[in-house]
Design a protein around this motif. Sequence first.
Motif, PDB file in Angstrom:
ATOM      1  N   ARG A  23     -28.876   3.435  13.722  1.00 44.29           N
ATOM      2  CA  ARG A  23     -28.383   2.835  12.485  1.00 44.29           C
ATOM      3  C   ARG A  23     -27.148   2.015  12.826  1.00 44.29           C
ATOM      4  O   ARG A  23     -26.256   2.494  13.534  1.00 44.29           O
ATOM      5  N   SER A  63     -40.422   5.326   8.135  1.00 50.52           N
ATOM      6  CA  SER A  63     -39.574   4.215   7.702  1.00 50.52           C
ATOM      7  C   SER A  63     -39.598   3.074   8.705  1.00 50.52           C
ATOM      8  O   SER A  63     -39.586   1.894   8.334  1.00 50.52           O
ATOM      9  N   ASN A  64     -39.636   3.417   9.990  1.00 48.19           N
ATOM     10  CA  ASN A  64     -39.650   2.376  11.011  1.00 48.19           C
ATOM     11  C   ASN A  64     -40.983   1.646  11.078  1.00 48.19           C
ATOM     12  O   ASN A  64     -41.045   0.508  11.546  1.00 48.19           O
ATOM     13  N   ARG A 102     -38.090   9.269   9.576  1.00 50.60           N
ATOM     14  CA  ARG A 102     -37.614   8.060  10.248  1.00 50.60           C
ATOM     15  C   ARG A 102     -38.764   7.283  10.872  1.00 50.60           C
ATOM     16  O   ARG A 102     -38.767   6.046  10.864  1.00 50.60           O
ATOM     17  N   ASP A 113     -31.427  -0.045  10.187  1.00 50.38           N
ATOM     18  CA  ASP A 113     -31.856   1.056  11.034  1.00 50.38           C
ATOM     19  C   ASP A 113     -33.151   0.688  11.726  1.00 50.38           C
ATOM     20  O   ASP A 113     -33.799  -0.306  11.407  1.00 50.38           O
ATOM     21  N   ARG A 163     -37.418   1.105   3.786  1.00 53.54           N
ATOM     22  CA  ARG A 163     -37.032   2.463   4.153  1.00 53.54           C
ATOM     23  C   ARG A 163     -37.649   3.449   3.163  1.00 53.54           C
ATOM     24  O   ARG A 163     -37.616   3.234   1.953  1.00 53.54           O
ATOM     25  N   ARG A 197     -38.189   7.751   2.175  1.00 55.08           N
ATOM     26  CA  ARG A 197     -37.670   9.101   2.346  1.00 55.08           C
ATOM     27  C   ARG A 197     -38.778  10.095   2.032  1.00 55.08           C
ATOM     28  O   ARG A 197     -39.702   9.799   1.272  1.00 55.08           O
ATOM     29  N   ARG A 203     -37.052   4.331  -0.405  1.00 50.32           N
ATOM     30  CA  ARG A 203     -35.657   4.747  -0.518  1.00 50.32           C
ATOM     31  C   ARG A 203     -34.840   3.651  -1.196  1.00 50.32           C
ATOM     32  O   ARG A 203     -34.871   2.492  -0.766  1.00 50.32           O
TER      33      ARG A 203
END
Length: 762
Positions: free
Chosen positions: A733, A262-263, A259, A739, A268, A270, A285
């Motif tokens: 999310r 991704s942020n 996470r 998210d 995003r 994975r 992702r």
Amino acid sequence: MVVLAAAPLRETCARPRIEAAVAMKSRPAGGTRTAAAGGSETLVGGGLPPTPLSGLVARLVMSLALAVMIGMATPMLELARPAVAAAVAVLVAIAAACSFVVQLRARARQQECDRAIEALARHLRLPQLTRRACRASRWRDGWVGVPDRVVWQYGPGAPNTDSEWLTELVDVTGRRFGGRYEVAQQKPRQRRVYLVRDLSPASASAGDRRVKAFSRQIFGAGSKVAVELDDDGEIAAFEVRDIDAVKFSDRITQSRAERKVSNLMPDRFRAKFDVVRAQVRFERRPTFPESVWIPVVDIDTSLDVLQSYDQVEIQYAVDEDRNILAWSPAIQPNLMLIGTPGTGKTVTAHTLLVQASRYGWPIWVVDGKSIEFLGFQDWPNVQIVATTTAEQVAVIERAHALMEYRYQLITKGTVTENNFEPLLLFLDEWADFRANLLDWYADVKPGGRGSSKPRALSMAASIARKGRSSRVHLVFGTQRPDAEYFTGDMRDNFPLKISMGRLTPQAAMMAWESPVIGTTIPRKRRGRATTVDHEGMPIEAQCYRTPDPRKVADESFEAELLDKLRPAEVKHPRLLIVPPELDPANADRDDDFVYADYASASWVLASSRPDLDPVAQRRCDPVDGRTLSSPLTMLGLGGDAGESREGTDATPSTPPSAGASSMPSAPRAGADDVDDAPFTTVDDGYDDADEVHVGEVKIGDLVLVDDALEHWAVVVDVGDDLIEPDCVAISWRDDHDGDGELTVSTDDIVIVRKPSKEPLDA
């Protein structure tokens, strides 16, 4: 390899740097004792003495004097012509000047190394200042330049295995020499760390450099990063090697790292961790589609249901990689479908029904709301859709009787399980059916010592437990996993579960034995669900969308799709249940009918009793639906109202009453309970907003992300920030599948809304 930027990525909660330059004072004899980071003491001198410039100047003067002497002495000794002597003198002078420049640059480079040594002396735990602590080579880019390689010699007490210690070493090296460095090698026995300069071209994307920078901050300065770009030059994936395998060995820390990455990225990503090899691969992702129509799968209809039983795979959804998720009844005998109105539960049930019918399976449906499966009453291989309570009881009783009958055949040795044709039983909207059944049972309960509860309830549980061996398979649909009937024994009989939409932490605990799984599904993504993959691990999925035959328009896309899905061959005829009061066998009976009479009611082929067939009646007796459903008709005033309308086909003169039904039924489903109900709002299922300490925030809470926009989102995770050690990272999310992450101080106050603590079985 990890590129190590000189400046930190964030200013908030930034960790203070360890860099501390040693005061440039004359070194006392023996040095001085100073407290180092971590509490240990190291002996550090006052400062490295600068290389004297006087020696370089003296050598230059001597070289120039030599050149002059050569120029003057050559003619006097008549060893050469004057022109040759002058040339020799000039060459000597040039050589002297070049030597001076080279030595002057070497002195400047040594001064750069000296300043770096002085800045990192305490960090390296050096017993004393020495120029052997730093070796810089392969200088480029400028007169003094920047070294491509820096080798550090650290002291015996240095924590060389600490990722933060390595990070600080690389940071200070980069700032002192003006480049970006990464750890290339470390030799603990020799107490050396080898740093190499990142020589990526200046045109390398800022995203590339950013990935390498924050990867070093998350996974340690010793990690190495390899970035993969797509055709547009954007980052498609990257791999981080030499990570701290111990730190990232548990799933919670891995999820937080995923996470966090991704942020920090525009897309995003994975993660796929390989702890054994101490590496992790991040891939972009894929996004979930908002809707996926049910595919028309080629099925070999020439195979008999007994031949194809073990190979049946009823497809119902796709995961984020577009991998198909399917139900294999031979392996997973029963399926539980959970979902509140508006999440797509009924549509998913229709998908399961359509797919099973194409395999030639006979299907019986207990429609708890009485209206959700009406469109499939004449669907091939759907033998019966029970819409009244009495019919529903009869279906459960006969399914249970079939199961017990097959068990008896096995016991006698007459047949084996391989001789049984599968039967698929749908029990939809269990809570509504159960409530209607209990109300109805009060009117038909036998006198004397009759059971206090209708036996259909226990029979349904028995089918869930024992149906597999008799090949009676169950699809159990409910809005929420009530604790009253969703016990551990019941849960174990449903190896495959599909929970539609977002669950509350209490419901997630009942369904998945975890307060987290299924609690972060976006609420405005109909058909989004939590289910299990082929390994039995919970995953997010998008369930197929199947049209309702009762609601499609002619010549529409949905109608064409249903035509392709409709089985070409009807292998199992439709059935009807004859109400006891309409059965000729009971013509002379005067007493009231009781539960057992309805449970054992006669079954007939639909073709033999068109007078009881609702499909045939709808085809033969068209009515004006608007008039028939009006309040005036319900109140018995429909005659006059109907005469005032033009173009009405038929208007009933009397309204339907409770006694007019051929079989007692009391469906309680309201119009707002149908699956087409609007999405739940942000207020449903949560308490009022409250200010709480960040330590009180839990997974499943709603957190206020943006006060100005009234942007609320569900909390996905709460834990220590992987980059800012004095901060807490709140991952969230929202309902639109967006998210992000809130990074707040450990002392901050945030605004949250806690899930309501209403009992599940209320």
